[in-house]
Enzyme design. Structure first.
Site, PDB file in Angstrom:
ATOM      1  N   GLU A  51     -51.794  30.670 -15.542  1.00  0.00           N
ATOM      2  CA  GLU A  51     -53.213  30.327 -15.529  1.00  0.00           C
ATOM      3  C   GLU A  51     -53.367  28.854 -15.172  1.00  0.00           C
ATOM      4  O   GLU A  51     -52.790  27.989 -15.822  1.00  0.00           O
ATOM      5  CB  GLU A  51     -53.778  30.627 -16.926  1.00  0.00           C
ATOM      6  CG  GLU A  51     -55.055  29.914 -17.245  1.00  0.00           C
ATOM      7  CD  GLU A  51     -55.370  29.944 -18.748  1.00  0.00           C
ATOM      8  OE1 GLU A  51     -54.561  30.451 -19.543  1.00  0.00           O
ATOM      9  OE2 GLU A  51     -56.435  29.443 -19.103  1.00  0.00           O
TER      10      GLU A  51
ATOM     11  N   ASP B 256     -52.706  30.154 -21.746  1.00  0.00           N
ATOM     12  CA  ASP B 256     -52.855  29.313 -22.930  1.00  0.00           C
ATOM     13  C   ASP B 256     -52.906  30.176 -24.182  1.00  0.00           C
ATOM     14  O   ASP B 256     -53.387  31.306 -24.152  1.00  0.00           O
ATOM     15  CB  ASP B 256     -54.173  28.510 -22.852  1.00  0.00           C
ATOM     16  CG  ASP B 256     -54.093  27.434 -21.780  1.00  0.00           C
ATOM     17  OD1 ASP B 256     -52.975  27.121 -21.335  1.00  0.00           O
ATOM     18  OD2 ASP B 256     -55.168  26.914 -21.402  1.00  0.00           O
TER      19      ASP B 256
ATOM     20  N   ASP C  89     -54.857  30.465 -26.532  1.00  0.00           N
ATOM     21  CA  ASP C  89     -56.175  30.420 -27.179  1.00  0.00           C
ATOM     22  C   ASP C  89     -56.994  31.627 -26.720  1.00  0.00           C
ATOM     23  O   ASP C  89     -56.497  32.482 -25.979  1.00  0.00           O
ATOM     24  CB  ASP C  89     -56.906  29.098 -26.863  1.00  0.00           C
ATOM     25  CG  ASP C  89     -57.109  28.921 -25.364  1.00  0.00           C
ATOM     26  OD1 ASP C  89     -56.865  29.876 -24.587  1.00  0.00           O
ATOM     27  OD2 ASP C  89     -57.533  27.823 -24.953  1.00  0.00           O
TER      28      ASP C  89
ATOM     29  N   ASP D 230     -59.484  31.950 -24.641  1.00  0.00           N
ATOM     30  CA  ASP D 230     -59.648  32.047 -23.190  1.00  0.00           C
ATOM     31  C   ASP D 230     -58.381  32.577 -22.528  1.00  0.00           C
ATOM     32  O   ASP D 230     -58.442  33.408 -21.625  1.00  0.00           O
ATOM     33  CB  ASP D 230     -59.977  30.675 -22.588  1.00  0.00           C
ATOM     34  CG  ASP D 230     -61.430  30.305 -22.833  1.00  0.00           C
ATOM     35  OD1 ASP D 230     -62.202  31.207 -23.250  1.00  0.00           O
ATOM     36  OD2 ASP D 230     -61.776  29.129 -22.633  1.00  0.00           O
TER      37      ASP D 230
END
Ligand code: TTJ
Length: 636
Positions: free
Chosen positions: A425, A498, A500, A502
């Site tokens: 990403e 990541d 998290d 998102d």
């Protein structure tokens, strides 16, 4: 034991002994799925009673010892002597192979597939099974152990004269089953489905083990409500759920359908309340009639001009959610997994019922008819555009000899079994990964920004999407009909995002794409999720990485909590330099990878779940990933 065994009983015992010797022949598998089939087998009997209109409530309890109790308020299994066998009918039900739960005919017996083997199979595979019948003020009881009768049917108490019903408790035999702990969620999902398919019956599930749970399902609207449920996270294109029902030559047909604003086709077919993931004649009859009726309507009402081609079935089914449920006395199942209905009379029956009633519905509801026709026409045009776009890409790749995407930093090794591709990403993390990687075997494909949700985009837009095109060409397999696993260029496809919300969202979108376009990659275990650390702890120039809060705490306990500790919470991959990224997430000797998997048999259920999870609701999607990405350090 005060019970004389005659020749009949000896035969009975040999029958059940055969079940214990080859359980797989009767329930398919002795793994988790087979274990759960025992419960469905018993509950099916109560559902039959509900279908006959004489049972309204079924209670299922998982007891503390993992035994299961099923109680219904039906008429009760007959306790009188069955003259052919010379023993009470209830004893026949539990000790004679293939006796089924039916006496005096009527109803739809399930044969083939995985269900419908009869309560005696459950009995044979249980350490013990105890049945109670409430009938004319008396409570009758009998107990069996590994299928063997412990005592003749006896009266053990009294009850109100109006009370009728059956209660069965059984404990699956750990000598037979690899797994004896029931999965609450699996039972819950099945009972919800059963309740949708049997309108009006209430099915309750109680978990009395350590973690107490309880759910209850009852749908007066039956499969109409099933369609509403499946469309719940989408926008319906019209308010009505179209419903067709009828009986043709003894085949009972029930169909419910409604379009939503998405592009996926979600038609689920059932035979005698059992899902047929491979479809069959009932589904063919449904598709044929819908295509025919909509085209006729569009022509007759000038929504489709004389010089325009007919709408294809797939155009009409774009965004269609439908349940096709048939009840048939002697279903024939075909195909490798015996999950495809073969009876040709089911095709005609569904076609006839749907053609008649859908035509009538469209005439009565011209506004809905117009919405369906217009949506289908738009889809027809998009399909045509996509076909052209695809042809151009195909021609291009043939000429260029597979032009790899520009952003791909490929590995030098050409042996796919040694090669990995990291889908990363963001450009900055992609940059670090390119520096960090082991060039020989690790390729990096950075993706920019939001990934297209293939559940929410039409096919022409999907083919035009740069990130998706890059993945398709990098993997090398092609998609859909042209998919060829032998052309896969990397045997590990690793999604690195990541740690998290998102990042998880992006991972879900990527998995959705792979699941929809190249499910074989997941099926064969080629897809992984990278696990970047959440924390870095430094003390006296020594460094530790923690991949969870628990791990952070245990590191801190080990090294002592004091002011020399420096704790850094990583917010994204971009905060790590190349060396750190290698050390924590990419080095095959140290990293942790989660393999994304589902077993073949669960495919249809996952498909159902997957669709219901892919709406706008973020939380359940994460659960999906976590539940299905089994934690395994595959490099260790
Ligand atoms: C059959 O037709 C005559 C009246 O009784 C009908 C019958 O067998 N009903 C019935 C069976 N209700 N419930 C069952 C049943 C329930 C459980 C939990 C387990 C089994 C094997 C049967």
């Amino acid at each position: 034991m005060d019970f004389e065994y005659g020749a009949d009983q000896i035969q009975i015992l040999e029958g059940l002994e055969a079940v214990r010797k080859r359980p797989g022949m009767y329930i398919g598998t002795t793994a988790l799925r087979g274990l759960h089939h025992l419960v469905y087998e018993i509950v099916d009997n109560s559902v039959d009673e509900a279908l006959a209109g004489v049972c309204t409530q079924i209670d299922v309890t998982i007891n503390e010892d993992n035994s299961v109790t099923v109680v219904d308020n039906g008429r009760g299994i007959p306790v009188g002597i069955n003259h052919k066998a010379g023993i009470p009918a209830v004893e026949v039900v539990f000790t004679v192979l293939h006796a089924g739960g039916k006496f005096g005919g009527g109803g739809y017996k399930v044969s083939g597939g995985l269900h419908g083997v009869g309560a005696s199979v459950v009995n044979a595979l249980s350490t013990y099974l105890e049945v109670q019948i409430f009938h004319e003020g008396k409570i009758y009881q009998q107990r069996y152990e590994k299928g063997k009768v412990c005592y003749p049917l006896k009266v053990v108490g009294s009850c109100e004269t109006e009370k009728t019903g059956t209660k069965v408790t059984f404990l699956p035999d750990p000598d037979i089953f690899e797994e004896t702990v029931f999965d609450y969620q699996m039972l819950k999902d099945r009972f919800r489905e059963m309740a949708f398919l049997t309108k009006g019956v209430r099915i309750s599930l109680h978990d009395c083990r350590e973690e107490k749970k309880e759910d209850s399902f009852c749908y007066e609207g039956g499969i109409k409500e099933f369609v509403v449920y499946l469309n719940r996270s989408k926008q319906a294109l019209y308010d009505d759920v179209i419903y067709c029902e009828g009986n043709r030559d003894g085949i009972e047909v029930e169909v419910a359908l409604q379009h939503n604003d998405a592009y996926q086709e979600n038609c689920y077919s059932f035979v005698n309340n059992i899902n047929t993931p491979d479809g069959g004649t009932h589904l063919e009859g449904f598709k044929r009639s819908v295509t025919k009726v909509i085209n006729e309507y569009a022509r007759n009402n000038k929504l489709l001009k004389d010089n325009e081609p007919n709408l294809a079935g797939e155009d009409i089914r774009e965004g269609l959610t439908a349940i096709i449920s048939v009840k048939i006395e002697e279903p024939q199942f075909e195909g490798q997994t015996k999950q495809k209905l073969g009876n040709s009379e089911a095709r005609t029956a569904v076609d006839s019922v749907v053609s008649e009633q859908l035509t009538w519905f469209l005439e009565q509801n011209p506004a809905v008819a117009k919405i369906i026709c217009e949506k289908s026409i738009v889809s027809q045009r998009a399909r045509e555009a996509a076909r052209k776009a695809r042809e151009i890409t195909r021609r291009k790749t043939a000429l260029d000899g597979m032009a790899l995407p520009g952003k791909l930093a490929d590995c030098s090794n050409k042996d796919p079994s040694l090669c990995e591709i990291y889908i990363v990403e963001g450009d900055s993390a992609g940059g670090s990964a390119k520096k960090a990687r082991s060039r020989d075997t690790q390729a990096i494909l950075p993706l920019r920004g939001k990934i297209l949700n293939v559940e929410k985009a039409r096919i022409d837009k999907i083919y035009a999407n740069a990130e998706i095109k890059a993945m398709i060409t990098a993997f090398g397999t092609g998609i859909h009909d042209e998919f060829d696993i032998s052309k896969l260029r990397y045997h590990k496809i690793i999604i690195m995002t990541d740690a998290d919300v998102d990042g998880e969202h992006i991972a879900t979108l990527l998995l959705t794409f792979i699941f929809r376009f190249m499910p074989e990659l997941i099926k064969q275990g080629y897809v992984y999720l990278a696990q970047p650390p959440l924390y870095k702890v430094e003390k006296n120039k020594k460094v530790w990485y923690a991949y969870s809060d628990d791990e952070l705490n245990s590191i801190l306990v080990e090294i002592g909590r004091d002011s020399n500790n420096k704790i850094q919470r990583y917010k994204g991959l971009g905060e790590m330099d190349a060396e750190q990224l290698w050390e924590t997430t990419m080095d095959p000797a140290k990293r942790i990878l989660k393999r994304v998997n589902y077993d073949e048999e669960m495919l249809s259920e996952i498909d159902l779940t997957f669709n219901t999870l892919m709406g706008d609701n973020v939380e359940p999607r994460r659960e999906f990933i976590e539940a299905n990405a089994k934690y395994s350090n595959i490099d260790a």
